[in-house]
Design a protein around this motif. Structure first.
Motif, PDB file in Angstrom:
ATOM      1  N   ALA A  15       0.828  -1.206   0.000  1.00 57.43           N
ATOM      2  CA  ALA A  15       0.000   0.000   0.000  1.00 57.43           C
ATOM      3  C   ALA A  15       0.861   1.255   0.000  1.00 57.43           C
ATOM      4  CB  ALA A  15      -0.928  -0.008   1.216  1.00 57.43           C
ATOM      5  N   PHE A  16       1.971   1.224   0.713  1.00 60.01           N
ATOM      6  CA  PHE A  16       2.895   2.350   0.753  1.00 60.01           C
ATOM      7  C   PHE A  16       3.433   2.669  -0.643  1.00 60.01           C
ATOM      8  CE2 PHE A  16       7.304   3.795   1.084  1.00 60.01           C
ATOM      9  CZ  PHE A  16       7.160   4.941   1.853  1.00 60.01           C
ATOM     10  N   PHE A  17       3.871   1.650  -1.366  1.00 58.65           N
ATOM     11  CA  PHE A  17       4.447   1.878  -2.683  1.00 58.65           C
ATOM     12  C   PHE A  17       3.391   2.242  -3.727  1.00 58.65           C
ATOM     13  CE2 PHE A  17       8.042  -0.451  -0.809  1.00 58.65           C
ATOM     14  CZ  PHE A  17       9.006   0.523  -1.024  1.00 58.65           C
ATOM     15  N   ILE A  18       2.184   1.699  -3.604  1.00 55.95           N
ATOM     16  CA  ILE A  18       1.098   2.099  -4.503  1.00 55.95           C
ATOM     17  C   ILE A  18       0.753   3.566  -4.267  1.00 55.95           C
ATOM     18  CG2 ILE A  18      -1.363   1.786  -4.974  1.00 55.95           C
ATOM     19  CD1 ILE A  18      -0.913  -1.217  -4.588  1.00 55.95           C
ATOM     20  N   LEU A  19       0.671   3.959  -3.016  1.00 59.20           N
ATOM     21  CA  LEU A  19       0.378   5.350  -2.686  1.00 59.20           C
ATOM     22  C   LEU A  19       1.496   6.275  -3.147  1.00 59.20           C
ATOM     23  CD1 LEU A  19      -1.666   7.172  -1.202  1.00 59.20           C
ATOM     24  CD2 LEU A  19      -0.319   6.823   0.839  1.00 59.20           C
ATOM     25  N   LEU A  20       2.727   5.853  -2.982  1.00 63.88           N
ATOM     26  CA  LEU A  20       3.864   6.647  -3.441  1.00 63.88           C
ATOM     27  C   LEU A  20       3.837   6.812  -4.965  1.00 63.88           C
ATOM     28  CD1 LEU A  20       6.418   8.058  -2.394  1.00 63.88           C
ATOM     29  CD2 LEU A  20       7.628   5.931  -2.813  1.00 63.88           C
ATOM     30  N   ALA A  21       3.519   5.746  -5.685  1.00 62.26           N
ATOM     31  CA  ALA A  21       3.406   5.831  -7.147  1.00 62.26           C
ATOM     32  C   ALA A  21       2.286   6.789  -7.551  1.00 62.26           C
ATOM     33  CB  ALA A  21       3.158   4.440  -7.727  1.00 62.26           C
ATOM     34  N   HIS A  22       1.178   6.749  -6.834  1.00 66.55           N
ATOM     35  CA  HIS A  22       0.054   7.649  -7.129  1.00 66.55           C
ATOM     36  C   HIS A  22       0.433   9.108  -6.886  1.00 66.55           C
ATOM     37  CE1 HIS A  22      -3.954   9.513  -6.315  1.00 66.55           C
ATOM     38  NE2 HIS A  22      -4.190   8.887  -7.454  1.00 66.55           N
ATOM     39  N   ILE A  23       1.122   9.375  -5.810  1.00 65.04           N
ATOM     40  CA  ILE A  23       1.527  10.747  -5.493  1.00 65.04           C
ATOM     41  C   ILE A  23       2.515  11.266  -6.541  1.00 65.04           C
ATOM     42  CG2 ILE A  23       2.818  12.141  -3.839  1.00 65.04           C
ATOM     43  CD1 ILE A  23       1.561  10.379  -1.627  1.00 65.04           C
ATOM     44  N   ILE A  24       3.517  10.478  -6.882  1.00 63.95           N
ATOM     45  CA  ILE A  24       4.509  10.910  -7.867  1.00 63.95           C
ATOM     46  C   ILE A  24       3.853  11.086  -9.237  1.00 63.95           C
ATOM     47  CG2 ILE A  24       6.576  10.179  -9.126  1.00 63.95           C
ATOM     48  CD1 ILE A  24       7.534   8.938  -6.466  1.00 63.95           C
ATOM     49  N   MET A  25       2.964  10.182  -9.588  1.00 63.68           N
ATOM     50  CA  MET A  25       2.297  10.287 -10.880  1.00 63.68           C
ATOM     51  C   MET A  25       1.402  11.521 -10.942  1.00 63.68           C
ATOM     52  SD  MET A  25       0.459   7.230 -12.857  1.00 63.68           S
ATOM     53  CE  MET A  25       0.007   7.387 -14.552  1.00 63.68           C
ATOM     54  N   PRO A  73      -4.083  12.221   0.449  1.00 56.41           N
ATOM     55  CA  PRO A  73      -2.956  11.288   0.277  1.00 56.41           C
ATOM     56  C   PRO A  73      -1.894  11.447   1.356  1.00 56.41           C
ATOM     57  CG  PRO A  73      -3.528  12.255  -1.817  1.00 56.41           C
ATOM     58  CD  PRO A  73      -4.320  12.984  -0.777  1.00 56.41           C
ATOM     59  N   LEU A  74      -1.659  12.672   1.807  1.00 60.84           N
ATOM     60  CA  LEU A  74      -0.685  12.901   2.865  1.00 60.84           C
ATOM     61  C   LEU A  74      -1.127  12.242   4.172  1.00 60.84           C
ATOM     62  CD1 LEU A  74       1.888  14.334   3.861  1.00 60.84           C
ATOM     63  CD2 LEU A  74       0.435  16.292   4.397  1.00 60.84           C
ATOM     64  N   ILE A  79      -0.647   7.711   8.002  1.00 63.54           N
ATOM     65  CA  ILE A  79      -1.295   6.579   8.674  1.00 63.54           C
ATOM     66  C   ILE A  79      -0.567   5.272   8.348  1.00 63.54           C
ATOM     67  CG2 ILE A  79      -3.389   5.167   8.712  1.00 63.54           C
ATOM     68  CD1 ILE A  79      -4.978   7.788   8.433  1.00 63.54           C
ATOM     69  N   ILE A  80      -0.247   5.055   7.074  1.00 63.70           N
ATOM     70  CA  ILE A  80       0.435   3.821   6.677  1.00 63.70           C
ATOM     71  C   ILE A  80       1.818   3.733   7.319  1.00 63.70           C
ATOM     72  CG2 ILE A  80       1.517   2.640   4.727  1.00 63.70           C
ATOM     73  CD1 ILE A  80      -0.894   3.389   3.059  1.00 63.70           C
ATOM     74  N   ILE A  81       2.559   4.828   7.303  1.00 67.21           N
ATOM     75  CA  ILE A  81       3.895   4.822   7.902  1.00 67.21           C
ATOM     76  C   ILE A  81       3.828   4.576   9.399  1.00 67.21           C
ATOM     77  CG2 ILE A  81       5.895   6.282   8.439  1.00 67.21           C
ATOM     78  CD1 ILE A  81       5.564   7.507   5.664  1.00 67.21           C
ATOM     79  N   SER A  82       2.885   5.221  10.082  1.00 62.09           N
ATOM     80  CA  SER A  82       2.793   5.022  11.525  1.00 62.09           C
ATOM     81  C   SER A  82       2.330   3.603  11.863  1.00 62.09           C
ATOM     82  CB  SER A  82       1.877   6.066  12.158  1.00 62.09           C
ATOM     83  OG  SER A  82       0.580   5.955  11.648  1.00 62.09           O
ATOM     84  N   LEU A  83       1.407   3.051  11.082  1.00 59.81           N
ATOM     85  CA  LEU A  83       0.994   1.667  11.314  1.00 59.81           C
ATOM     86  C   LEU A  83       2.146   0.708  11.081  1.00 59.81           C
ATOM     87  CD1 LEU A  83      -2.540   1.349   9.693  1.00 59.81           C
ATOM     88  CD2 LEU A  83      -1.950   0.891  12.059  1.00 59.81           C
ATOM     89  N   ARG A  84       2.848   0.887   9.968  1.00 64.64           N
ATOM     90  CA  ARG A  84       3.911  -0.039   9.579  1.00 64.64           C
ATOM     91  C   ARG A  84       5.111   0.033  10.504  1.00 64.64           C
ATOM     92  NH1 ARG A  84       7.097   1.154   4.242  1.00 64.64           N
ATOM     93  NH2 ARG A  84       7.896   2.679   5.692  1.00 64.64           N
TER      94      ARG A  84
END
Length: 94
Positions: A15-25, A73-74, A79-84
């Protein structure tokens, strides 16, 4: 507990990398580096939007309206970073 932690950490990493790809895109599309008239770019963009919109929608309802800037997205990223990195290891690896 490791049997639970492993798959959950993997899901959060994906989920982190999918979200990162979405933000960069989204940045690349807004700065006109990528063009949505290209079929491949449009397919990836609409696929990521369909995948992430159910996650963004509840957060957008809670956040104040900052029309040109979407902060959902932020919030999901935090949330993902704090959970992980903080919450799951504390709960499952003790």
């Amino acid at each position: 507990m490791m049997a639970i932690y492993g798959p959950l950490a993997l899901i959060l990493d994906v989920a982190f990398f999918i979200l990162l790809a979405h933000i960069i895109m989204s940045w690349l599309i807004n700065f006109q580096v990528l063009n949505l008239r290209q079929p491949f770019v449009a397919q990836i963009w609409y696929g990521l939007n369909k995948l992430l919109e159910p996650i963004y929608a509840p957060i957008r309802r809670i956040l104040p309206d900052t029309r040109p800037l979407d902060l959902s997205p932020l919030v999901v990223f935090i949330i993902i970073i704090s959970l992980r990195d903080f919450i799951l290891p504390e709960l499952l690896l003790r």
